[in-house]
Scaffold this motif. Structure first.
Motif, PDB file in Angstrom:
ATOM      1  N   GLY A  84       0.787  -1.233   0.000  1.00 17.71           N
ATOM      2  CA  GLY A  84       0.000   0.000   0.000  1.00 17.71           C
ATOM      3  C   GLY A  84       0.816   1.277   0.000  1.00 17.71           C
ATOM      4  N   HIS A  85       1.962   1.280  -0.669  1.00 19.42           N
ATOM      5  CA  HIS A  85       2.822   2.461  -0.823  1.00 19.42           C
ATOM      6  C   HIS A  85       2.774   3.408   0.372  1.00 19.42           C
ATOM      7  CE1 HIS A  85      -0.889   4.340  -2.477  1.00 19.42           C
ATOM      8  NE2 HIS A  85      -0.980   3.248  -3.197  1.00 19.42           N
ATOM      9  N   GLN A  86       3.191   2.891   1.531  1.00 19.10           N
ATOM     10  CA  GLN A  86       3.140   3.693   2.757  1.00 19.10           C
ATOM     11  C   GLN A  86       4.344   4.628   2.880  1.00 19.10           C
ATOM     12  OE1 GLN A  86       2.220   1.392   6.316  1.00 19.10           O
ATOM     13  NE2 GLN A  86       1.500  -0.263   5.025  1.00 19.10           N
ATOM     14  N   CYS A  87       4.066   5.810   3.477  1.00 18.01           N
ATOM     15  CA  CYS A  87       5.150   6.744   3.752  1.00 18.01           C
ATOM     16  C   CYS A  87       4.738   7.581   4.968  1.00 18.01           C
ATOM     17  CB  CYS A  87       5.383   7.665   2.557  1.00 18.01           C
ATOM     18  SG  CYS A  87       3.922   8.619   2.133  1.00 18.01           S
ATOM     19  N   PHE A  88       5.630   8.478   5.394  1.00 16.05           N
ATOM     20  CA  PHE A  88       5.270   9.405   6.471  1.00 16.05           C
ATOM     21  C   PHE A  88       4.731  10.668   5.812  1.00 16.05           C
ATOM     22  CE2 PHE A  88       8.862   6.875   8.187  1.00 16.05           C
ATOM     23  CZ  PHE A  88       8.110   6.130   9.068  1.00 16.05           C
ATOM     24  N   PRO A  89       3.403  10.858   5.791  1.00 14.04           N
ATOM     25  CA  PRO A  89       2.798  11.853   4.909  1.00 14.04           C
ATOM     26  C   PRO A  89       3.185  13.306   5.192  1.00 14.04           C
ATOM     27  CG  PRO A  89       1.152  10.867   6.370  1.00 14.04           C
ATOM     28  CD  PRO A  89       2.397  10.067   6.526  1.00 14.04           C
ATOM     29  N   THR A  90       3.425  13.681   6.446  1.00 14.24           N
ATOM     30  CA  THR A  90       3.708  15.099   6.690  1.00 14.24           C
ATOM     31  C   THR A  90       5.171  15.440   6.453  1.00 14.24           C
ATOM     32  OG1 THR A  90       4.223  14.867   9.033  1.00 14.24           O
ATOM     33  CG2 THR A  90       1.906  15.175   8.474  1.00 14.24           C
ATOM     34  N   LEU A  91       6.024  14.436   6.332  1.00 17.63           N
ATOM     35  CA  LEU A  91       7.433  14.717   6.058  1.00 17.63           C
ATOM     36  C   LEU A  91       7.628  14.836   4.547  1.00 17.63           C
ATOM     37  CD1 LEU A  91       9.175  12.169   8.473  1.00 17.63           C
ATOM     38  CD2 LEU A  91       8.763  14.578   8.858  1.00 17.63           C
ATOM     39  N   ILE A  99      15.072  10.282   7.655  1.00 16.92           N
ATOM     40  CA  ILE A  99      14.707   9.644   8.911  1.00 16.92           C
ATOM     41  C   ILE A  99      15.128   8.170   8.885  1.00 16.92           C
ATOM     42  CG2 ILE A  99      12.367   8.863   8.360  1.00 16.92           C
ATOM     43  CD1 ILE A  99      11.477   9.961  10.965  1.00 16.92           C
ATOM     44  N   GLY A 130       2.877  13.054   1.466  1.00 17.53           N
ATOM     45  CA  GLY A 130       1.448  12.787   1.430  1.00 17.53           C
ATOM     46  C   GLY A 130       0.788  13.271   0.147  1.00 17.53           C
ATOM     47  N   HIS A 131       1.459  14.180  -0.577  1.00 12.45           N
ATOM     48  CA  HIS A 131       0.860  14.747  -1.784  1.00 12.45           C
ATOM     49  C   HIS A 131       1.292  14.045  -3.063  1.00 12.45           C
ATOM     50  CE1 HIS A 131       0.349  18.663   0.672  1.00 12.45           C
ATOM     51  NE2 HIS A 131      -0.673  17.854   0.814  1.00 12.45           N
ATOM     52  N   LEU A 132       2.154  13.030  -2.944  1.00 16.36           N
ATOM     53  CA  LEU A 132       2.604  12.323  -4.146  1.00 16.36           C
ATOM     54  C   LEU A 132       1.517  11.381  -4.646  1.00 16.36           C
ATOM     55  CD1 LEU A 132       6.221  11.230  -3.141  1.00 16.36           C
ATOM     56  CD2 LEU A 132       5.491  13.350  -4.204  1.00 16.36           C
ATOM     57  N   SER A 133       1.637  10.958  -5.911  1.00 15.22           N
ATOM     58  CA  SER A 133       0.724   9.930  -6.434  1.00 15.22           C
ATOM     59  C   SER A 133       1.107   8.583  -5.833  1.00 15.22           C
ATOM     60  CB  SER A 133       0.837   9.864  -7.952  1.00 15.22           C
ATOM     61  OG  SER A 133       2.025   9.209  -8.316  1.00 15.22           O
ATOM     62  N   GLN A 137       4.707   7.394  -4.450  1.00 14.05           N
ATOM     63  CA  GLN A 137       4.875   6.956  -3.061  1.00 14.05           C
ATOM     64  C   GLN A 137       5.492   5.566  -2.995  1.00 14.05           C
ATOM     65  OE1 GLN A 137       1.010   7.364  -1.219  1.00 14.05           O
ATOM     66  NE2 GLN A 137       1.401   9.473  -0.610  1.00 14.05           N
ATOM     67  N   ARG A 144      13.243   4.271   0.286  1.00 15.59           N
ATOM     68  CA  ARG A 144      13.457   4.300   1.735  1.00 15.59           C
ATOM     69  C   ARG A 144      14.039   2.987   2.230  1.00 15.59           C
ATOM     70  NH1 ARG A 144       8.586   5.364   3.805  1.00 15.59           N
ATOM     71  NH2 ARG A 144       8.824   3.260   4.572  1.00 15.59           N
TER      72      ARG A 144
ATOM     73  N   ARG B 157      11.792  14.054  14.848  1.00 20.58           N
ATOM     74  CA  ARG B 157      11.298  13.527  13.567  1.00 20.58           C
ATOM     75  C   ARG B 157      10.901  12.070  13.718  1.00 20.58           C
ATOM     76  NH1 ARG B 157      15.095  16.989  10.958  1.00 20.58           N
ATOM     77  NH2 ARG B 157      16.728  15.447  11.080  1.00 20.58           N
ATOM     78  N   GLN B 160       7.502  11.969  15.284  1.00 21.72           N
ATOM     79  CA  GLN B 160       6.455  12.203  14.278  1.00 21.72           C
ATOM     80  C   GLN B 160       6.201  10.961  13.454  1.00 21.72           C
ATOM     81  OE1 GLN B 160       5.960  15.670  11.769  1.00 21.72           O
ATOM     82  NE2 GLN B 160       7.872  16.433  12.588  1.00 21.72           N
ATOM     83  N   GLN B 164       2.692   8.898  13.076  1.00 20.35           N
ATOM     84  CA  GLN B 164       2.003   8.762  11.791  1.00 20.35           C
ATOM     85  C   GLN B 164       1.824   7.310  11.376  1.00 20.35           C
ATOM     86  OE1 GLN B 164       3.879  11.298   8.878  1.00 20.35           O
ATOM     87  NE2 GLN B 164       3.819  13.024  10.256  1.00 20.35           N
ATOM     88  N   ASN B 165       2.816   6.476  11.633  1.00 19.72           N
ATOM     89  CA  ASN B 165       2.718   5.081  11.200  1.00 19.72           C
ATOM     90  C   ASN B 165       3.721   4.241  11.988  1.00 19.72           C
ATOM     91  OD1 ASN B 165       2.673   2.621   9.833  1.00 19.72           O
ATOM     92  ND2 ASN B 165       2.265   3.605   7.871  1.00 19.72           N
ATOM     93  N   LEU B 168       5.391   1.243  10.143  1.00 21.83           N
ATOM     94  CA  LEU B 168       6.348   1.680   9.130  1.00 21.83           C
ATOM     95  C   LEU B 168       7.605   2.223   9.803  1.00 21.83           C
ATOM     96  CD1 LEU B 168       6.496   1.853   6.060  1.00 21.83           C
ATOM     97  CD2 LEU B 168       5.757   4.223   6.228  1.00 21.83           C
ATOM     98  N   ARG B 277      -3.881  14.017   6.945  1.00 23.56           N
ATOM     99  CA  ARG B 277      -4.434  13.601   5.665  1.00 23.56           C
ATOM    100  C   ARG B 277      -3.346  13.102   4.735  1.00 23.56           C
ATOM    101  NH1 ARG B 277      -7.553  17.973   6.123  1.00 23.56           N
ATOM    102  NH2 ARG B 277      -9.738  17.601   6.559  1.00 23.56           N
ATOM    103  N   SER B 278      -3.631  12.031   4.056  1.00 20.89           N
ATOM    104  CA  SER B 278      -2.697  11.519   3.065  1.00 20.89           C
ATOM    105  C   SER B 278      -3.428  10.549   2.182  1.00 20.89           C
ATOM    106  CB  SER B 278      -1.540  10.807   3.748  1.00 20.89           C
ATOM    107  OG  SER B 278      -0.933   9.900   2.864  1.00 20.89           O
ATOM    108  N   ARG B 279      -2.876  10.326   0.993  1.00 22.00           N
ATOM    109  CA  ARG B 279      -3.487   9.338   0.105  1.00 22.00           C
ATOM    110  C   ARG B 279      -3.357   7.940   0.685  1.00 22.00           C
ATOM    111  NH1 ARG B 279      -2.554  11.019  -6.089  1.00 22.00           N
ATOM    112  NH2 ARG B 279      -2.584  13.254  -5.769  1.00 22.00           N
ATOM    113  N   VAL B 280      -2.341   7.769   1.506  1.00 25.51           N
ATOM    114  CA  VAL B 280      -2.154   6.448   2.107  1.00 25.51           C
ATOM    115  C   VAL B 280      -3.363   6.086   2.956  1.00 25.51           C
ATOM    116  CG1 VAL B 280      -0.656   5.030   3.537  1.00 25.51           C
ATOM    117  CG2 VAL B 280       0.295   6.934   2.254  1.00 25.51           C
TER     118      VAL B 280
END
Lengths: 229, 282
Positions: A84-91, A99, A130-133, A137, A144, B157, B160, B164-165, B168, B277-280
Motif C-alpha cells: 500500500g505504498h506507505q510513507c510518512f505523509p507530513t514529512l 529519517i 502525502g501529496h505524491l501519487s 509513493q 526508503r 522527527r 512524528q 504517523q505510522n 512503518l 491527511r494523506s493518500r495512504v
C-alpha cells in the motif's frame, strides 16, 4: 541467507500460518504467490518481526532472529516495503529518506545511491510525501528501504494499485537490484511479472506451502490451478 | 465592562495551563493509544515540587524532571504492557492516579497548601496581572520547545514518524520503544511544569490534577490526536469558554456549557480540528 522453518503466526486467536518453511539464498529472488487471504502478508510481517512468531524460527545469515524487534532486523540488513505504498505523509520526500538513513545508521551517501535507482524522485525531494501519487509513493517506499543498505529486500505487492507506466519502472528497478546481487523476497499477484522476475517460487494456500520450485516450473497446469481465483 | 475584560487574562491563562497539560496527553494518546488518567497526578507532583522548593524559577526544571521521571517509571513498569488497549490503560492509570493521590495525602496532609507567589510577579500591566502573563509565557515557551523538538531534531522527527505510522517506523529501523519512553518523559514533564504554573493562581492539594485532567482530554479530542496546532487552538478556546461561561453563570453550570459545546462540536467534526491527511490513509 534467510531461512524460515516451521513458522506459525496469526492475529490474536486467529492462526494464519501453519508451519511455513522457505529459503532465500544470497542474490536469489524468491516470489511468494497465492490467492487472497492465504497468509502472504502475514508471512512477510512475521519475517520482519512486526508480528510475533508463535512457533518456528527465522534465521538470517545463520543467526536466529525470531525474537528480535523489527528495527534490529533492519540493522542486520533486512529491509521491508509493506503493502500500500506507505510513507510518512507530513514529512517531505527527503525527510522520509533522512529519517530512515539516520535510524538505520547509514551514511547520507546512501540516499544518493537510492536516488540513482529511482531518479524520478529527485525533482520531488522537497515535496510533502502525502501529496505524491500512489506510484511515486511506492518508489519513495522502495527508495526508503534501499537507503538502509539491505542485503535482503522484502517487497509486499509493490505493483498493486499503481498506474501501468510506473509498474514498468518498478519492475525494471527490481530487475536491476536483483541483477546487482540483492536478494529479494517478493509477494506478487501478477503471474506475468512473477514469471519475468523470480528465480524460485513458493505457493501458499491456507497458511501452508503447497508448492515450491524453480521459475520454469511455474508454467505447469497444476500451478495455474493453485493460483486461480 | 472591566469585569468582562478581566475574564480575558483568566481565560487565557487557564487555556495556557490546559495547553501544557494537553501537549503531553495528545502525544501519549495519539502515539500510543494510552488514556493516561494519572497524567493529572504529574501536575500535582509538579505543584508540590514548587511547594517544597519554595522558589518558582528553580521549581520549573525540577518539576519537569520529577514529573518526567514519574511518567517514565509508569510507562516502563505498567503502561507499555497495555499498548493499543485504550480501555485497559484507562483502568490501570486511574488506579495509579488514586494511589498517587493517597500518597500525596500521606506525605503532605489532606488540606490544601499555599505556595507564596514571588514578589516580582505582583501587580500587572492594565488588565493583565504579571502572574497570568507568566503562565501564558510558559505555555508559549512549551509549545515552541515541543515544535522545535518535533521538527528540528532527529528524535523529534522519529517521534512524528511513530505517531504517523508505528509499523512503518519500526520497519524503517526506528526503535519505537525508545521513542515511546521519551515521549512519555517529555509529556509528563510538561504536566509538571503546568503544576508549577497552577501554584500561581490557586492552592495546591492532593486532588489538584483531577480538576484539570478531564478538560485537558477535551482539548486533546477537540484539537485532533497528536496535532500541535489543534491542541493550541482548542486549549485557548476551552480556556476562554470556561472562564466566560463561569462569569455569566456559575461554576457547575459552566461545566455543563463546556461539555455541551464540545459534544456539539464533535458531532460536526468527530476527528477534531485537525486530521492527518494523506493518500495512504484514504
Amino acid at each position: 541467507m534467510l531461512s524460515v522453518t516451521g513458522l506459525e503466526s496469526g492475529y490474536g486467536r486467529a492462526r494464519v500460518l501453519f508451519g511455513v518453511s522457505l529459503e532465500v539464498e544470497p542474490g536469489q529472488l524468491v516470489c511468494v504467490m497465492g490467492r487472497n487471504g492465504v497468509g502472504k502478508t502475514t508471512l512477510l510481517n512475521t519475517v520482519i518481526g512486526v508480528l510475533p512468531a508463535t512457533a518456528g524460527t527465522v534465521t538470517f545469515d545463520g543467526r536466529d532472529i525470531t525474537r528480535l524487534k523489527p528495527h534490529e532486523r533492519v540493522r542486520l540488513g533486512m529491509a521491508y516495503v509493506p503493502q500500500g505504498h506507505q510513507c510518512f505523509p507530513t514529512l517531505s520526500v527527503l525527510g522520509n529518506l533522512l529519517i530512515t538513513v539516520e535510524a538505520a545508521k547509514q551514511p547520507r551517501a546512501a540516499i544518493d545511491a537510492a536516488l540513482e535507482v529511482f531518479p524520478a524522485l529527485r525533482p520531488l525531494l522537497k515535496r510533502s510525501a502525502g501529496h505524491l501519487s500512489g506510484g511515486q509513493q511506492q518508489q519513495l517506499a522502495m527508495a526508503r528501504a534501499l537507503v538502509t543498505k539491505p542485503r535482503l529486500l522484502i517487497l509486499d505487492e509493490p505493483t498493486e494499485g499503481i498506474q501501468p507506466s510506473i509498474v514498468l519502472e518498478i519492475e525494471a528497478a527490481i530487475q536491476r537490484l536483483h541483477a546487482a546481487g540483492l536478494a529479494v523476497l517478493l509477494v506478487e499477484q501478477y503471474l506475468d511479472i512473477a514469471l519475468r522476475l523470480a528465480d524460485r517460487f513458493v505457493i501458499l494456500d491456507g497458511g501452508q506451502v503447497v508448492r515450491t520450485g524453480a521459475a520454469e516450473e511455474l508454467h505447469g497446469e497444476e500451478v495455474r490451478r493453485l493460483l486461480a481465483v | 465592562m472591566p469585569a468582562f475584560l478581566n475574564q480575558l487574562p483568566i481565560g487565557l491563562s487557564i487555556g495556557a495551563v490546559l495547553l501544557l497539560i494537553a501537549l503531553g496527553l495528545t502525544f501519549t494518546f495519539g502515539q500510543m493509544g494510552v488514556i493516561n488518567m494519572a497524567h493529572g497526578e504529574f501536575i500535582m507532583a509538579g505543584a508540590y515540587t514548587a511547594f517544597l522548593l519554595g522558589d518558582l524559577l528553580a521549581a520549573l526544571p525540577v518539576a519537569f524532571l520529577v514529573a518526567g521521571v514519574m511518567g517514565l517509571v509508569l510507562e516502563r513498569a505498567a503502561i507499555r504492557h497495555f499498548y493499543r488497549r485504550p480501555l485497559d490503560t484507562l483502568l490501570l492509570t486511574w488506579g495509579v492516579s488514586l494511589v498517587l493521590q493517597q500518597l500525596a495525602r500521606d506525605l503532605f496532609g489532606a488540606p490544601n497548601v499555599q505556595v507564596p507567589a514571588p514578589s516580582w510577579l505582583a501587580g500587572g500591566v492594565g488588565i493583565l496581572p504579571y502572574n497570568r502573563l507568566f503562565i501564558m509565557g510558559l505555555a508559549v515557551a512549551g509549545v515552541v520547545a515541543v515544535w522545535v523538538y518535533l521538527t528540528r531534531t532527529k528524535l523529534g522527527r522519529r517521534t512524528q514518524a511513530v505517531v504517523q505510522n508505528r509499523q512503518l517506523a519500526a520497519t524503517s529501523g526506528i526503535d519505537t520503544g525508545r521513542v515511546d519512553m521519551l515521549t512519555f518523559f517529555i509529556g509528563s514533564g510538561l504536566a509538571g511544569v503546568a503544576g508549577v504554573a497552577l501554584t500561581l493562581i490557586g492552592p495546591v492539594g492532593p486532588a489538584l490534577g483531577t480538576y484539570y485532567i478531564v478538560d485537558a482530554f477535551l482539548v486533546v479530542v477537540a484539537g485532533g490526536l497528536g496535532q500541535l496546532r489543534g491542541a493550541v487552538l482548542a486549549a485557548i478556546a476551552l480556556g476562554l469558554l470556561n472562564s466566560y461561561a463561569e462569569f455569566w453563570s456559575d461554576a457547575s453550570l459552566a461545566k455543563v456549557i463546556v461539555f455541551a459545546v464540545v459534544i456539539a462540536f464533535l458531532q460536526v467534526r468527530p476527528q477534531g480540528l485537525f486530521v492527518l491527511r494523506s493518500r495512504v490513509l484514504t
